[in-house]
Design an enzyme around this catalytic site. Structure first.
Site, PDB file in Angstrom:
ATOM      1  CG  ASP A  39      -1.677   1.405   1.636  1.00 16.55           C
ATOM      2  OD1 ASP A  39      -2.270   1.799   0.866  1.00 16.55           O
ATOM      3  OD2 ASP A  39      -1.112   1.588   2.759  1.00 16.55           O
ATOM      4  CG  ASP A  41      -1.564   7.411   0.962  1.00 16.79           C
ATOM      5  OD1 ASP A  41      -0.793   8.232   0.819  1.00 16.79           O
ATOM      6  OD2 ASP A  41      -2.338   7.148   0.291  1.00 16.79           O
TER       7      ASP A  41
HETATM    8 MG   LIG Z   1      -2.693   3.212   3.854  1.00 19.66          MG
END
Ligand SMILES: [Mg+2]
Length: 531
Positions: A39, A41
């Site tokens: 992922d 962020d």
């Molecule tokens: Mg995230």
């Protein structure tokens, strides 16, 4: 191969620095992982705390004032010692609740004030809430929830205590003919935060990129990790909910290391560190029906029309899709994939439950949690001592006892130590526990994250052939009974295991557990090796 079941305390055999370790809920062999997914962020891009939360807090406050909320909100500063992830917001009463896995209330806070005793029982008579799949309760379990938690407390406190023309009622506040429910406050805060995060119109992303040094931790170990995974012959992918423009800006910033990912290796472009890139993934929907998979026109950042149904072309960036189509393009099966993310629901629970991916949860708070665990050991010992003192009180007593045993001061002492311990973590205590009880967040992490660590870069400190072995999870009947006492025959009931009569002598050689509860764990190890 036989091993005795050992206590969790003696399982600490990893000699790496504590902050660099990866912790194991379920055994996993890195040898069998062919695809490492990330992922972006809060996983690859770690946002600096509290600067990033302060930015979100002030932008959301501005938005709320724009919508008509009182100007008095403007002067309030974000307090990073207040929030902890994993809280519930009770939209009916405006309370923030810290609960265990079953909904038992560990702490309740209204505005900035803790709610205890009789007042708490008036809200929740059994100190319990049925919260799962109940729209009344908002679950605040991501790192983006931290400023949201503080805003909710701040707005409730303002209306209840500071704006004297508003009168508090059980489910909201009233000023003449105007009634503001806590539910509407919850909705307004949520909408203000959502609008902040929008790719096209939200102000958070442009503000972040105006000063990335202030908000994003630039760590040369990020490109190094991705480079090393590829060097080890494995594939890498990125699945992020952020849009293409922002993803490109952030990843370019993170990978812009003049000396290259390793000494002697030239600088690499961020896109070259991934075999497949998906932006605007819309997790958790991505792990269910998903959205249309479309190619991104990298020159304009816009999406090409129509569903993409062709083969994956290296270097192309995709938008949307779902995990099934994605796995097909990648040629991967669930167990071949290790997905690293920070969102317990969107990244970890969904990828594990829907697709059987192996999972690695990033928990930046672990740095502080481990600090308290190691530096405040005396408090954990004091709780243990008080529990021993409690057992002593009931020693040698049975159902014939008529005197009431006074344990008031022990209960009071336990409460005080638990509170003191909670305050070491922050005003709302630890992410994982309240005294000796585990939180809802802890139970979800245990259940759905195979591995967890402070950061994804901790993978750098293990060889790609490493076997992560989970420590034994002891049941209360095991953790509170010493091994040497288990050879003693306790009575007829425990011997009545279906079809087995254990008389205290050596069990027959074909039973799975032999010799004083030494168990053969090779099956578990085999499973890890073949998973
Ligand atoms: Mg995230």
């Amino acid at each position: 191969m036989k091993r005795s079941i050992v206590t969790q305390e003696s399982m600490s055999v990893d000699t790496r620095q504590v902050a660099e370790r990866i912790f194991v809920n379920r055994s996993l062999s890195l040898e069998n992982i062919k695809f490492f997914g990330f992922d972006m962020d809060y996983t690859l891009a770690v946002y600096k705390s509290p600067a990033y939360e302060e930015l979100q807090f002030s932008l959301t406050i501005d938005k709320l004032i724009e919508q008509g909320y009182p100007e008095e909100l403007k002067g309030i500063k974000y307090d990073p010692t207040f929030p902890v992830r994993g809280l519930l917001f009770d939209k009916l009463y405006g309370n923030l609740l810290k609960v265990d896995a079953y909904g038992n209330i560990l702490s309740c806070i209204h505005g900035y004030e803790f709610v205890y005793g009789e007042e708490l029982r008036q809200y929740y008579p059994n100190k319990f809430v049925q919260f799962e799949k109940q729209p009344r309760f908002g679950i605040l379990n991501t790192l983006f929830s931290l400023p949201e938690i503080y805003i909710l407390a701040t707005v409730v406190d303002l209306f209840d205590n500071k704006l004297t023309d508003f009168v508090k009622q059980k489910d909201g506040v009233r000023k003449g003919d105007v009634f503001i429910s806590y539910k509407s406050i919850g909705q307004d805060v949520r909408m203000a935060m959502d609008s902040l995060h929008k790719s096209a119109t939200g102000s958070l992303k442009p503000k972040t990129m105006e000063d990335p040094d202030k908000y994003i931790a630039k760590d040369p170990r990020i490109p190094k990790l991705l480079y090393r995974i590829k060097k080890a012959g494995r594939k890498t992918f990125l699945v992020t909910n952020s849009g293409y423009k922002y993803t490109k800006q952030v990843m370019t910033y993170l990978c812009d290391i003049p000396e290259g990912p390793e000494p002697g290796v030239p600088k690499v472009q961020w896109k070259d560190l991934f075999d497949l890139i998906v932006v605007d993934a819309k997790k958790p929907l991505f792990f269910e029906e998903g959205t249309a998979l479309r190619q991104v026109d990298e020159k304009t950042g816009s999406l090409r029309i129509g569903h993409y149904t062709g083969k994956h072309e290296k270097g192309h960036v995709y938008s949307g899709g779902n995990s099934e189509v994605f796995s097909e393009i990648l040629g991967a099966e669930g167990k071949d994939i290790l997905y690293v993310g920070d969102h317990i629901f969107g990244d970890i629970l969904k990828s594990k439950k829907q697709q059987g991916w192996r999972t690695y949860l990033v928990v930046p708070e672990l740095v502080q949690e481990l600090d308290v665990w190691t530096e405040k050991r005396d408090m954990f010992d004091r709780i243990k001592d008080l529990q021993t003192e409690l057992s002593e009180k009931y020693k040698d007593l049975d159902s014939n006892t008529t005197d009431k045993i006074d344990i008031t001061h022990i209960r009071k002492n336990i409460k005080e130590v638990v509170h003191e311990m909670e305050m070491c973590y922050g005003q709302l205590g630890s992410l994982f526990r309240s005294g000796s009880r585990q939180t809802f967040f802890a139970s979800q992490s245990l259940r759905f994250a195979d591995l967890y660590a402070t950061s994804c870069v901790n993978l750098l400190y293990y060889p790609f052939s490493y076997l992560f072995r989970a420590p034994s999870q002891l049941m209360p009947h095991e953790s509170t009974v010493e091994h040497e006492k288990t050879t003693k025959r306790y009575g007829p009931i425990e011997n009545a295991r279906r079809g087995v009569t254990y008389d205290g002598n050596e069990p027959p050689s074909k039973t799975p557990c032999v010799e004083n509860h030494e168990c053969d764990e090779s099956e578990e190890e085999d499973e890890a090796l073949t998973n």
